[in-house]
Design a protein around this motif. Structure first.
Motif, PDB file in Angstrom:
ATOM      1  N   MET A  72     -14.686   8.249  46.458  1.00  0.00           N
ATOM      2  CA  MET A  72     -15.978   8.007  45.834  1.00  0.00           C
ATOM      3  C   MET A  72     -16.437   9.207  45.018  1.00  0.00           C
ATOM      4  SD  MET A  72     -19.578   6.646  47.475  1.00  0.00           S
ATOM      5  CE  MET A  72     -20.039   8.166  48.300  1.00  0.00           C
ATOM      6  N   TRP A  73     -16.264  10.396  45.554  1.00  0.00           N
ATOM      7  CA  TRP A  73     -16.675  11.588  44.821  1.00  0.00           C
ATOM      8  C   TRP A  73     -15.945  11.685  43.483  1.00  0.00           C
ATOM      9  CZ3 TRP A  73     -17.905  16.701  47.714  1.00  0.00           C
ATOM     10  CH2 TRP A  73     -18.790  16.453  48.755  1.00  0.00           C
ATOM     11  N   ILE A  74     -14.652  11.414  43.496  1.00  0.00           N
ATOM     12  CA  ILE A  74     -13.858  11.528  42.283  1.00  0.00           C
ATOM     13  C   ILE A  74     -14.197  10.411  41.303  1.00  0.00           C
ATOM     14  CG2 ILE A  74     -11.516  11.503  41.358  1.00  0.00           C
ATOM     15  CD1 ILE A  74     -10.628  12.676  44.089  1.00  0.00           C
ATOM     16  N   GLU A  75     -14.276   9.181  41.818  1.00  0.00           N
ATOM     17  CA  GLU A  75     -14.555   8.037  40.955  1.00  0.00           C
ATOM     18  C   GLU A  75     -15.916   8.187  40.273  1.00  0.00           C
ATOM     19  OE1 GLU A  75     -12.841   5.111  40.397  1.00  0.00           O
ATOM     20  OE2 GLU A  75     -11.094   5.463  41.692  1.00  0.00           O
ATOM     21  N   LEU A  76     -16.963   8.437  41.058  1.00  0.00           N
ATOM     22  CA  LEU A  76     -18.302   8.509  40.490  1.00  0.00           C
ATOM     23  C   LEU A  76     -18.561   9.844  39.804  1.00  0.00           C
ATOM     24  CD1 LEU A  76     -20.498   6.577  43.065  1.00  0.00           C
ATOM     25  CD2 LEU A  76     -19.074   5.762  41.199  1.00  0.00           C
ATOM     26  N   GLY A  77     -17.846  10.880  40.229  1.00  0.00           N
ATOM     27  CA  GLY A  77     -17.946  12.147  39.506  1.00  0.00           C
ATOM     28  C   GLY A  77     -17.507  11.993  38.067  1.00  0.00           C
ATOM     29  N   GLY A  78     -16.425  11.254  37.864  1.00  0.00           N
ATOM     30  CA  GLY A  78     -15.943  11.011  36.518  1.00  0.00           C
ATOM     31  C   GLY A  78     -16.905  10.157  35.709  1.00  0.00           C
ATOM     32  N   VAL A  79     -17.527   9.185  36.351  1.00  0.00           N
ATOM     33  CA  VAL A  79     -18.490   8.311  35.664  1.00  0.00           C
ATOM     34  C   VAL A  79     -19.702   9.115  35.195  1.00  0.00           C
ATOM     35  CG1 VAL A  79     -20.104   6.397  35.960  1.00  0.00           C
ATOM     36  CG2 VAL A  79     -17.773   6.221  36.861  1.00  0.00           C
ATOM     37  N   PHE A  80     -20.300   9.899  36.089  1.00  0.00           N
ATOM     38  CA  PHE A  80     -21.515  10.631  35.747  1.00  0.00           C
ATOM     39  C   PHE A  80     -21.229  11.857  34.882  1.00  0.00           C
ATOM     40  CE2 PHE A  80     -23.024   8.708  39.929  1.00  0.00           C
ATOM     41  CZ  PHE A  80     -23.598   7.614  39.285  1.00  0.00           C
ATOM     42  N   SER A  81     -19.982  12.301  34.844  1.00  0.00           N
ATOM     43  CA  SER A  81     -19.605  13.378  33.936  1.00  0.00           C
ATOM     44  C   SER A  81     -19.936  13.006  32.490  1.00  0.00           C
ATOM     45  CB  SER A  81     -18.102  13.670  34.057  1.00  0.00           C
ATOM     46  OG  SER A  81     -17.666  14.560  33.052  1.00  0.00           O
ATOM     47  N   GLY A  82     -19.700  11.744  32.145  1.00  0.00           N
ATOM     48  CA  GLY A  82     -19.981  11.303  30.782  1.00  0.00           C
ATOM     49  C   GLY A  82     -21.444  11.421  30.407  1.00  0.00           C
ATOM     50  N   VAL A  83     -22.335  11.195  31.369  1.00  0.00           N
ATOM     51  CA  VAL A  83     -23.766  11.339  31.097  1.00  0.00           C
ATOM     52  C   VAL A  83     -24.108  12.791  30.804  1.00  0.00           C
ATOM     53  CG1 VAL A  83     -26.081  11.079  32.063  1.00  0.00           C
ATOM     54  CG2 VAL A  83     -24.333   9.347  32.516  1.00  0.00           C
ATOM     55  N   LEU A  84     -23.564  13.700  31.591  1.00  0.00           N
ATOM     56  CA  LEU A  84     -23.870  15.126  31.419  1.00  0.00           C
ATOM     57  C   LEU A  84     -23.295  15.677  30.124  1.00  0.00           C
ATOM     58  CD1 LEU A  84     -23.342  16.469  35.062  1.00  0.00           C
ATOM     59  CD2 LEU A  84     -25.404  15.535  34.015  1.00  0.00           C
ATOM     60  N   THR A  85     -22.127  15.198  29.724  1.00  0.00           N
ATOM     61  CA  THR A  85     -21.500  15.701  28.499  1.00  0.00           C
ATOM     62  C   THR A  85     -21.967  14.950  27.257  1.00  0.00           C
ATOM     63  OG1 THR A  85     -19.597  14.218  28.782  1.00  0.00           O
ATOM     64  CG2 THR A  85     -19.436  16.437  29.745  1.00  0.00           C
ATOM     65  N   GLY A  86     -22.691  13.847  27.433  1.00  0.00           N
ATOM     66  CA  GLY A  86     -23.203  13.098  26.296  1.00  0.00           C
ATOM     67  C   GLY A  86     -22.273  12.046  25.749  1.00  0.00           C
ATOM     68  N   THR A  87     -21.224  11.690  26.504  1.00  0.00           N
ATOM     69  CA  THR A  87     -20.259  10.701  26.015  1.00  0.00           C
ATOM     70  C   THR A  87     -20.454   9.322  26.625  1.00  0.00           C
ATOM     71  OG1 THR A  87     -18.661  11.323  27.731  1.00  0.00           O
ATOM     72  CG2 THR A  87     -18.545  12.505  25.618  1.00  0.00           C
ATOM     73  N   ARG A  88     -21.405   9.192  27.561  1.00  0.00           N
ATOM     74  CA  ARG A  88     -21.675   7.899  28.182  1.00  0.00           C
ATOM     75  C   ARG A  88     -23.184   7.764  28.387  1.00  0.00           C
ATOM     76  NH1 ARG A  88     -18.461   4.609  31.805  1.00  0.00           N
ATOM     77  NH2 ARG A  88     -17.028   6.335  32.227  1.00  0.00           N
ATOM     78  N   SER A  89     -23.726   6.585  28.132  1.00  0.00           N
ATOM     79  CA  SER A  89     -25.161   6.369  28.316  1.00  0.00           C
ATOM     80  C   SER A  89     -25.480   6.242  29.799  1.00  0.00           C
ATOM     81  CB  SER A  89     -25.603   5.103  27.592  1.00  0.00           C
ATOM     82  OG  SER A  89     -25.119   3.944  28.271  1.00  0.00           O
ATOM     83  N   PRO A  90     -26.690   6.633  30.200  1.00  0.00           N
ATOM     84  CA  PRO A  90     -27.086   6.458  31.595  1.00  0.00           C
ATOM     85  C   PRO A  90     -26.960   5.013  32.061  1.00  0.00           C
ATOM     86  CG  PRO A  90     -28.584   7.976  30.541  1.00  0.00           C
ATOM     87  CD  PRO A  90     -27.699   7.420  29.453  1.00  0.00           C
ATOM     88  N   ARG A  91     -27.369   4.068  31.238  1.00  0.00           N
ATOM     89  CA  ARG A  91     -27.291   2.662  31.640  1.00  0.00           C
ATOM     90  C   ARG A  91     -25.831   2.228  31.810  1.00  0.00           C
ATOM     91  NH1 ARG A  91     -31.136  -0.898  32.067  1.00  0.00           N
ATOM     92  NH2 ARG A  91     -32.588   0.505  30.986  1.00  0.00           N
ATOM     93  N   GLY A  92     -24.977   2.667  30.905  1.00  0.00           N
ATOM     94  CA  GLY A  92     -23.564   2.345  31.034  1.00  0.00           C
ATOM     95  C   GLY A  92     -22.950   2.978  32.268  1.00  0.00           C
ATOM     96  N   ALA A  93     -23.424   4.173  32.634  1.00  0.00           N
ATOM     97  CA  ALA A  93     -22.907   4.858  33.817  1.00  0.00           C
ATOM     98  C   ALA A  93     -23.281   4.109  35.094  1.00  0.00           C
ATOM     99  CB  ALA A  93     -23.443   6.287  33.865  1.00  0.00           C
ATOM    100  N   VAL A  94     -24.501   3.588  35.158  1.00  0.00           N
ATOM    101  CA  VAL A  94     -24.917   2.847  36.349  1.00  0.00           C
ATOM    102  C   VAL A  94     -24.078   1.589  36.506  1.00  0.00           C
ATOM    103  CG1 VAL A  94     -26.808   1.564  37.412  1.00  0.00           C
ATOM    104  CG2 VAL A  94     -27.259   3.773  36.335  1.00  0.00           C
ATOM    105  N   ALA A  95     -23.845   0.884  35.401  1.00  0.00           N
ATOM    106  CA  ALA A  95     -23.027  -0.328  35.461  1.00  0.00           C
ATOM    107  C   ALA A  95     -21.604  -0.004  35.906  1.00  0.00           C
ATOM    108  CB  ALA A  95     -23.012  -1.009  34.100  1.00  0.00           C
TER     109      ALA A  95
END
Length: 448
Positions: free
Chosen positions: A404-427
């Protein structure tokens, strides 16, 4: 989390399902059982497996040496295995075969995945009480996380939470310190944003740094989990079997973190070693990370201090895990070796001031008021966090070094770096959680 060379830590965060590979990665690759060394006939063999490297490894070795010196009738055999998934796979296989060491280290949030009663044996609470350790010596929440079916399968040694490091000189120039040289209270997102802007005026650059990217990145998950917990949200149900992610609360946290990057208040791209190195360089006022880097910064003779992660979205809860002692399953456990295992656990708890030097907050609460611990600075500055730590919801795929840490860490990484929207990250987070819930526990002998 805990002090260790960052690159080793990242390499170790592999998928927990790699059972066959784990043997090759372990110093005990020859088999799944604890090594059998020759023991003097007048001594009791006590095998202890742990995963402590870096500064933790140094502290643990010193403590084990002291224990051995004071317990001549015990032949202590400590074995260090590779941190992360390799360690847990090896330990699970040893427990499944009933050929495990007498005692081992484990992250408390990983206990549910070890099918207590199958891969782990319970502690004898009467024996622990005889040795001076009682349930009331721990916070209720931390103690109960080691319980299953009315039995105690884990004894907490510490908690290692997310904390806020700050450069004292930069913060003083920014007017953020009180008369005692401590950081003034930060109690909301507005307060924190204002503090970051004040430091940015001093340095001309981002004020906050944290781990945002890298192979098997987990920092973004830990950052999100901290602030999401403050909002009162939970990721999974209490039994770890259903998704309870609150989209509105998750979006509020992720939107805020994204804005910090957009405004240039937080550095968007930094891997784990880079975040530590750049904070050490003195250009950033704040670092959000686990407390285990205190030794790194003290060795570098930095002018810094630490405080608990501020409550930006509610009460100042913070995400954490805990090191704990467990008894891996053995056929016919009991007798002198089992008593020796309980003796080691009790001794380590009572001497955990030495363990706290690496930044961890002792779980054995009598130590929190020990003058020797109170004198540890800045380690004792955030000891009150022990009442507000939040662990992962119980699931086999949760806890330190987990899927879980690795899977969701990668997802939320995009929000912090600006490559993924918050809404897309939640989905995407929901999708990954569903996949994890649908995947059986890969450890031998464990149930899904």
């Amino acid at each position: 989390m805990e002090p260790r060379p960052p690159l080793t830590r990242r390499r170790a965060l592999a998928g927990a399902g790699a059972l066959a590979a784990a043997g090759a990665l372990s110093p005990l690759a020859a088999g799944c059982s604890a090594p059998y060394d020759t023991v003097a006939s007048d001594k009791t063999r006590l095998r202890f497996w742990h995963l402590y490297g870096g500064g933790d490894g140094v502290n643990m070795t010193a403590m084990l040496d002291a224990f051995a010196a004071g317990h001549r009738g015990i032949d202590l055999q400590a074995t260090v295995l590779e941190w992360g998934a390799p360690y847990y796979t090896k330990l699970g296989m040893a427990g499944a075969g009933g050929r495990a060491p007498e005692i081992a280290a484990m992250h408390l949030a990983r206990v549910p995945g070890f099918a207590p009663g199958k891969l782990l044996d319970p502690f004898d609470l009467d024996l622990l009480a005889e040795l001076g350790v009682k349930p009331e010596d721990f916070t209720k929440e931390m103690w109960e996380r080691g319980q299953f079916g009315g039995k105690q399968y884990a004894i907490p040694l510490d908690t290692h939470p997310m904390v806020l490091y700050y450069q004292t000189e930069l913060c003083e120039k920014a007017g953020l310190l009180d008369g005692d040289g401590r950081l003034k209270p930060i109690e909301s997102t507005g307060d924190f944003t204002a503090a970051l802007r004040a430091v940015k005026k001093v340095t001309g650059g981002p004020a906050l740094i944290t781990e945002t990217l890298g192979p098997d990145v987990v920092g973004p998950w830990r950052l999100f989990a901290t602030f999401y917990a403050q909002s009162g949200g939970r990721v999974l149900s209490a039994d770890g079997k259903r998704i309870e992610l609150d989209d509105a609360k998750a979006l509020k946290v992720l939107d805020y973190l994204a804005r910090l990057g957009e405004e240039g208040l937080m550095l968007r791209r930094a891997d784990y070693p880079g975040s530590i190195g750049q904070f050490s360089g003195g250009k950033f006022g704040f670092l959000l990370n686990g407390e285990w880097e205190v030794s790194t910064f003290k060795t570098a003779k930095m002018k810094f201090s630490m405080t608990r992660t501020p409550g930006l979205f509610g009460p100042p809860k913070t995400f954490a895990d805990c090191h704990a002692f467990v008894l891996p399953h053995q056929e016919g456990r009991g007798g002198a070796p089992d008593r020796a295992a309980h003796t080691l656990a009790a001794w380590m708890l009572k001497h955990s001031v030495d363990w706290a030097k690496g930044g961890h907050v002792p779980a054995y609460t009598p130590v929190l008021d020990d003058p020797a611990y109170v004198k540890l600075k800045p380690q004792s500055e955030y000891r009150g966090v022990i009442d507000d730590v939040v662990l992962d919801d119980p699931a086999w795929f949760a806890g330190s070094a987990s899927r879980m840490w690795i899977e969701l860490g990668g997802v939320f990484s995009g929000v912090l770096t600006g490559t993924r929207s918050p809404r897309g990250a939640v989905a995407e987070a929901r999708k990954r959680l569903r996949q994890l819930l649908d995947t059986p526990n890969p450890l031998p002998g464990a149930e899904s």
